[in-house]
Design an enzyme around this catalytic site. Structure first.
Site, short mmCIF file in Angstrom:
data_model
loop_
_atom_site.label_atom_id
_atom_site.label_comp_id
_atom_site.label_asym_id
_atom_site.label_seq_id
_atom_site.Cartn_x
_atom_site.Cartn_y
_atom_site.Cartn_z
N LYS A 31 0.84 -1.21 0.00
CA LYS A 31 0.00 0.00 0.00
C LYS A 31 0.87 1.25 0.00
CE LYS A 31 -2.18 -1.15 3.78
NZ LYS A 31 -1.58 -2.47 3.97
N THR A 32 1.80 1.29 0.95
CA THR A 32 2.65 2.47 1.05
C THR A 32 3.53 2.62 -0.19
OG1 THR A 32 2.62 2.18 3.44
CG2 THR A 32 4.27 3.67 2.57
N ASP A 216 -2.30 7.84 3.91
CA ASP A 216 -1.87 6.47 4.24
C ASP A 216 -2.43 6.10 5.62
OD1 ASP A 216 -0.63 4.02 4.00
OD2 ASP A 216 1.41 4.75 4.35
N GLU A 217 -2.49 4.82 5.93
CA GLU A 217 -2.98 4.35 7.23
C GLU A 217 -4.32 4.99 7.56
OE1 GLU A 217 -1.38 2.00 8.86
OE2 GLU A 217 0.74 2.15 8.33
N GLN A 247 -6.05 -3.39 10.45
CA GLN A 247 -4.95 -2.80 11.21
C GLN A 247 -5.35 -1.54 11.97
OE1 GLN A 247 -0.92 -2.82 9.37
NE2 GLN A 247 -1.93 -3.60 7.57
N ARG A 600 4.57 -7.86 10.84
CA ARG A 600 5.82 -7.10 10.70
C ARG A 600 6.96 -8.01 10.29
NH1 ARG A 600 3.75 -3.28 9.18
NH2 ARG A 600 1.88 -4.55 9.40
P1 ATP Z 1 1.53 -2.24 5.91
O1 ATP Z 1 0.12 -2.72 5.86
O2 ATP Z 1 2.30 -2.99 6.92
O3 ATP Z 1 1.63 -0.76 6.01
P2 ATP Z 1 1.99 -1.99 3.09
O4 ATP Z 1 0.78 -2.57 2.46
O5 ATP Z 1 2.07 -0.52 3.17
O6 ATP Z 1 2.20 -2.65 4.52
P3 ATP Z 1 4.61 -1.85 1.93
O7 ATP Z 1 5.29 -1.48 3.16
O8 ATP Z 1 4.37 -0.84 0.88
O9 ATP Z 1 3.23 -2.57 2.31
O10 ATP Z 1 5.35 -3.07 1.24
C1 ATP Z 1 5.74 -4.22 1.95
C2 ATP Z 1 6.99 -4.81 1.33
O11 ATP Z 1 6.72 -5.32 0.05
C3 ATP Z 1 8.08 -3.77 1.12
O12 ATP Z 1 9.32 -4.35 1.46
C4 ATP Z 1 7.98 -3.44 -0.34
O13 ATP Z 1 9.21 -3.02 -0.87
C5 ATP Z 1 7.57 -4.77 -0.94
N1 ATP Z 1 6.77 -4.66 -2.20
C6 ATP Z 1 5.62 -3.99 -2.38
N2 ATP Z 1 5.18 -4.13 -3.66
C7 ATP Z 1 6.06 -4.91 -4.30
C8 ATP Z 1 6.17 -5.44 -5.65
N3 ATP Z 1 5.27 -5.16 -6.59
N4 ATP Z 1 7.24 -6.20 -5.95
C9 ATP Z 1 8.17 -6.47 -4.99
N5 ATP Z 1 8.14 -6.03 -3.71
C10 ATP Z 1 7.09 -5.26 -3.37
MG MG Z 2 2.14 0.79 4.85
#
Ligand code: ATP
Ligand code: MG
Length: 744
Positions: A31-32, A216-217, A247, A600
């Site tokens: 997402k981030t 975000d969040e 979350q 995490r």
């Molecule tokens: P959270 O819910 O914990 O906030 P999130 O959904 O925001 O998580 P991110 O932190 O953006 O997720 O990504 C999680 C991990 O996955 C990071 O290490 C990111 O670099 C990797 N990632 C995200 N998208 C891809 C992709 N398309 N290919 C490879 N790695 C990815």
């Molecule tokens: Mg995130």
């Protein structure tokens, strides 16, 4: 990560820049990352960075996002990527007058708030035994989160003494804040919303500017934040929110899960994109987290999948005591480090701050480098707070709270009674203390004795001088001049104690905080430095490049990721907390917190509990956490200690999972630093002996020995803390019951 690395859904979300958009997805689904790429994409499409607003949950997340955007697209001038609080601060600085403040208002942190409330309660004769300051403050905060200013609180409506007390304190508290030209954290949000409501021009300015808004969040926004964002997006409708209803962990701070669940209703033409591939965690970790969260009822169903292999099973162990738990974690870490892992790979996530102490103690003993993220820890030190109070007076002369803090630091012969008298004089004349004392012929100075009078005038002159010249001075100059010319530093130097020396060290170390700030912005100012400092949160201190183990609460771990995660204290009453057993809503929130914690972890996850834990000075038997029972058994590998206990008497009888799967420990192929069963027994007994031994009372002059520091002489024993001058390391304060000190 570049555009071509994104998966199909992520790419769709990146390219959907017009209209309302909800990106709803589970942990670690990118997402981030998607949000970051979306900003870069918008700019590549010719949208001016100036027209983009991205709101993150912490300053650290904001910084990370800024850095990532910068590496993707280079400069990013004029783009607002920041937290809600930082954004409100900026808005209110430029519209302070309309919001009813002077533009140099300051932001009070939690400890300032406490000081203020404590003072008010004392004046009003409200007992802080009956109504603890923290709980009164929490109630005030809740009123503000609902948008209720004191005039909206109807006294007559309340019949119980507590609500009356809250209403009374709230009214006075808010009056004082305004008088001190200060806002608390909640005011930043509330005043921004009030500003927007009362001054359509101000709102219009931001509506015009921010054509593209992202949050975000989003699941953790409260109603005020939601209102603010909706108002700002009302003109262009280009609002993209990113979140995971699983979350939402800040309900107690007003976060409203409805904000995410109702997004589609509130923004009729909203598009919803779900991200389903998890890139963070190994299969077993993801499955285990999922098995827990699926016990929640009111959630949007989402399935996450991963291309990663299953990885190791989740390790669960139960030790005999909380000390053993800490010791076991330390050994596991050492053993993994000896096999090639870095200390920075590890995070220990716990439910309550108090849990870190026992862990820290063990890590110190073993020499494992660690960092505890507890936000203001550094700023909580007395000398730093004093220095900050002086700096605040430079920024805001109305800040009585700060003046009272330093008026007798260093000693100027001013006691509490004198301060009360001065405050009363100033109040009658409608002046702030600093103003009152600035008048050389005024009543305030005249009321002081000769020595106090000259001491205070000197101090006031230094402050006046710096206030007048601060625009020509660097922030560091301001800081050093204050320390030197107010006599603060000299008093410490004269003291010639080890404690004073440590304080001087800390004050010097603070210069690096200032230097870091001065390097990070184009035009550093004292005002801005002071605001950014107040706004920094726990997570902001996390630096993944530091070669240390990280310890923090589950709450602060949001959005972060670590190769190896430990979650100690998986016990009913601790996690989930006891309140959750009376309220399904609380239980669901705790469960979400558990889900946040588990997700995490990238590669390895360790859950643990202790049969006996000491909390609030009481030693109690514990029962294993309900959440452990909810983890799919086939994903766990247990240990022998746990197995034998759960069938025996001890802890909570037959509660808990029976994993029936000990492949890790029995085959010895997993991390297995020692035989945990015999280890736990032996060590616990040893501790018990140690514990009774530590009740020993020492007299000044007693010769003692300490396992690590060697021999020394006792200086003082307060009952809980022993101060010892060691031959090798100098004076140390040691907590009894933790440190094993023996009389020789
Ligand atoms: P959270 O819910 O914990 O906030 P999130 O959904 O925001 O998580 P991110 O932190 O953006 O997720 O990504 C999680 C991990 O996955 C990071 O290490 C990111 O670099 C990797 N990632 C995200 N998208 C891809 C992709 N398309 N290919 C490879 N790695 C990815
Ligand atoms: Mg995130």
């Amino acid at each position: 990560m570049a555009l071509e690395d994104l998966n199909e859904q992520q790419l769709e979300a990146v390219k959907q820049i017009e209209g309302p958009l909800l990106i709803l997805a589970g942990a670690g689904s990118g997402k981030t990352s998607t949000m970051t790429n979306r900003i870069a994409y918008m700019i590549s499409q010719g949208i001016a960075p100036y027209n983009i607003l991205a709101v993150t949950f912490t300053n650290k997340a904001a910084k990370e996002m800024r850095d990532r955007v910068e590496t993707l697209i280079g400069a990013r001038r004029g783009m607002w990527i920041m937290t809600f609080h930082a954004m409100c601060l900026r808005i209110l600085r430029s519209h302070a007058e309309e919001a009813g403040y002077k533009s140099d208002f300051v932001v009070y942190d939690t400890s300032d708030q406490k000081t203020l409330v404590k003072g008010i309660m004392k004046e009003k004769g409200i007992s802080d035994r009956e109504f603890p300051v923290n709980s009164i403050l929490a109630s005030i905060s809740r009123q503000k989160e609902k948008g209720r200013t004191p005039d909206k609180v109807d006294y007559s409506q309340y019949h119980d003494t507590r609500s009356k007390a809250v209403a009374e304190v709230y009214t006075e508290y808010q009056k004082r804040l305004i008088k001190n030209n200060a806002m608390d954290f909640d005011d930043l949000l509330l005043n921004t919303v009030l500003l927007f409501k009362g001054h359509p021009d101000a709102l219009k300015e931001y509506q015009d500017r921010f054509q593209y808004i992202m949050v975000d969040e989003y699941q953790d926004t409260n109603r005020l934040q939601y209102q603010m964002i909706s108002m700002m997006a009302a003109q262009h409708h280009n609002l993209c929110v990113v979140g995971d209803d699983d979350q939402c962990i800040y309900e107690w701070r007003g976060a409203d899960i409805r904000n995410i669940l109702d997004f589609e209703k509130d923004f009729r033409d909203a598009k919803v994109i779900k991200l389903e591939q998890n890139y963070r965690s190994k299969g077993n970790i993801l499955a285990a987290a999922h098995s827990v969260i699926s016990h929640n009822k009111g959630r949007k169903k989402k399935e996450l999948w991963t291309q990663a292999d299953d990885g190791e099973k989740i390790t669960y162990f139960r030790t005999e005591s909380d000390r053993d738990e800490a010791e076991h974690i330390a050994s596991l870490i050492e053993s993994m480090v000896s096999k090639g892992r870095e200390y920075s790979d590890f995070a220990i996530l716990y439910r309550t701050n108090a849990q870190s102490r026992i862990m820290e103690e063990r890590f110190q003993r073993e020499g494992i480098p660690y960092r505890v993220l507890s936000g203001m820890r550094y700023y909580d030190r007395k000398e730093i707070k004093d220095a900050i109070a002086y700096m605040r007076l430079i920024v805001n002369p109305s800040d009585d709270l700060s003046l009272v803090r330093v008026i007798n630091e260093p000693k100027r012969g001013i006691g509490a009674k004198t301060i009360d008298k001065l405050s009363a004089y100033a109040a009658i004349r409608g002046q702030s203390l600093l103003e009152g004392l600035s008048d050389p012929d005024g009543e305030l100075l005249a009321s002081l004795g000769t020595k106090a009078r000259s001491g205070v005038s000197d101090m006031i002159n230094v402050i006046k001088y710096i206030r007048n010249n601060k625009d020509q001075m660097s922030v560091e100059d301001v800081y050093s001049t204050l320390l030197e010319n107010t006599g603060y530093l000299k008093a410490l130097e004269d003291a010639q104690t080890i404690e004073a020396e440590a304080r001087i060290d800390n004050l010097m170390e603070f210069k690096s905080v200032i230097a870091e700030y001065e390097e990070s912005v184009d035009t550093p100012t004292v005002e801005e430095f002071m605001s950014t400092m107040t706004l920094s949160a726990e997570q902001d201190n996390y630096d993944e490049n530091q070669p240390t183990v990280t310890m923090m609460t589950l709450h602060s771990a949001k959005g972060l990721e670590f190769p190896v995660v430990f979650m100690p204290g998986m016990e009913d009453g601790l996690f989930p907390g006891s309140r959750a057993f009376d309220s399904e809503q609380d239980m669901e929130q705790e469960r979400r917190l558990c889900y946040v914690g588990m997700t995490r972890a990238k590669e390895l996850l360790f859950l643990s509990s202790a049969e006996v834990r000491t909390r609030y000075g009481r030693t109690e038997y514990t029962r294993e956490s309900q959440f452990l029972r909810e983890v799919d058994k086939t994903l766990l590998k247990g240990d022998a200690v746990y197995e034998s206990r759960s069938n025996g008497t001890g802890a909570g009888g037959n509660v808990g999972v029976s994993t029936g799967d000990f492949d890790g420990y029995s085959s010895g192929k997993a991390y297995r630093p020692f035989d945990s069963l015999s280890y736990a027994k032996r060590e616990t007994r040893a501790h018990k002996v140690g514990a009774s031994g530590s009740g020993e009372k020492f007299k000044p002059g007693d010769k003692v020995s300490h396992q690590k520091f060697g021999q020394g002489l006792v200086i003082e024993d307060t009952g809980s803390i022993v101060t010892v001058a060691f031959d090798s390391v100098g004076i140390k304060k040691l907590a009894k019951g933790i440190a094993v000190i023996k009389k020789i």
